[in-house]
Scaffold this motif. Sequence first.
Motif, PDB file in Angstrom:
ATOM      1  N   ILE A  89     108.491  38.526  13.821  1.00  0.00           N
ATOM      2  CA  ILE A  89     107.073  38.909  13.883  1.00  0.00           C
ATOM      3  C   ILE A  89     106.275  38.071  14.900  1.00  0.00           C
ATOM      4  N   THR A 131     107.826  45.441   4.609  1.00  0.00           N
ATOM      5  CA  THR A 131     107.744  44.677   5.858  1.00  0.00           C
ATOM      6  C   THR A 131     107.288  45.558   7.009  1.00  0.00           C
ATOM      7  N   ILE A 135     103.781  45.093   9.223  1.00  0.00           N
ATOM      8  CA  ILE A 135     103.778  44.926  10.680  1.00  0.00           C
ATOM      9  C   ILE A 135     102.890  45.971  11.337  1.00  0.00           C
TER      10      ILE A 135
END
Length: 451
Positions: A89, A131, A135
């Motif tokens: 990330i 996840t 994002i």
Amino acid sequence: MESHILTEALTWNNQMAISGAILAATFVGIFTEGVHGFHRTKFAMGGAALMVLAGQWLGFYDPEKALHAIDWNVVFLLGAMMTIVSIMIPTGGFQALAYRIADISKGRQFLLLALLGTAVTVISLLLDNVTTVVIFGPLIILISQALKVSPVPYLLAAALLSDTGGVATLVGDPPNLMIGSAAHIDFNTFFIHMGGLVLVAWLTILVAQKWLFAKELKAETTRPDFSKLEELADPQTWYAALGVLAIMVVLFIVHHALHWEPWVVAVLGLTVLLFIGRKVDMDSSLQDVEMSLLMFFASLFVLVGGVENSHFLEYLGQFIRPFVESDLLLASIMLMWAAAILSAMIDNIPFTAAMIPILLGMESQGINVAPLWWSLAVGVGMGGNGTHLGSTANVFIVTISERLAKETGDDSLRITPGLWFRKGTPAMLLTLLASSIIMWIFFDFFSTPLH
């Protein structure tokens, strides 16, 4: 999980009553966390502790059996994949990808939705859906604000398609990990059975979103230049991570031939990435691992392991067995819809954990439960799209939409339960209908024994 082979009908006893009561009380606590304010992991841990104590007192469970009941393959695999994502990330790679997609779309809204949806789906094949939306959710809002359009269709599509994409692979969704580990389904077998079905569901959702958001997607947009936003903060680590993920995909495909569990591949990939990515800080990367989710899984395994050792779930399973034996196709489709409806209302992980020993019990009695495994995976995966509370990914998307509506003072940007019911629930129903038709047409394929 171990399964008990039945030679005769089970009779009701105190062990079943106590373990069943603990299971029911724990699940009620988990499903009502929004009412009492206690995190679901606390109830799972409390239920697991009670199960071990009650089991030791009544003689059907003990700490050693509880330790063996934990499916460490699931726990280690999830933990390793979370750590890999936390390394990726900060590199800025996901942001650059999203801005590149926005630049390619050149203001054409449905094309943007389809491209973002494709990216979300593909990423969800390897990374869990929560996840993925964590994002892409904030990036979608930034892109929508630059285009001066509503982010609601894109946010909703991201949630729906991340849930759907995760169904396709063994590592795409936590329930898949649980099912694959319990039923000894390898990565290839899982993808071969689920890949085509998920592709149809993916196309169904895109068509449904184009129809349901027809007015919003026809709105005029501005044409900002996104190309200058595509620079990476840490290109070395980003490309190293992509290379490691590519190798991991190959190893996932051949892990059965190597006699490796999936967690071995994930941990090996993480280890290699840590050595290649010289700028990776171990402490900060590990801080982003969701320890509460891993504790939740471990506690659930201990809880359900106790119920399994008391044979309560097998007692229930013996009433289901005649129906499964009489019409396996109908039973498979009914399980798919029941799993989906329940997963839309409650968390799909506890439901999956409770169903696994029932199916294992029937399998130990010589019943072909192969199509039931696939139906369970489809139902709990697709069912999360049914309501705004159907999956953690949905909850996150709703939360950031509410925050955006509050910050801008524009209530039309809020994804309400009513809006989800009008735009998201139809998508779930259509994907379930499509999945049921595929199951019916290709039932011989899905009913092929796994071993």
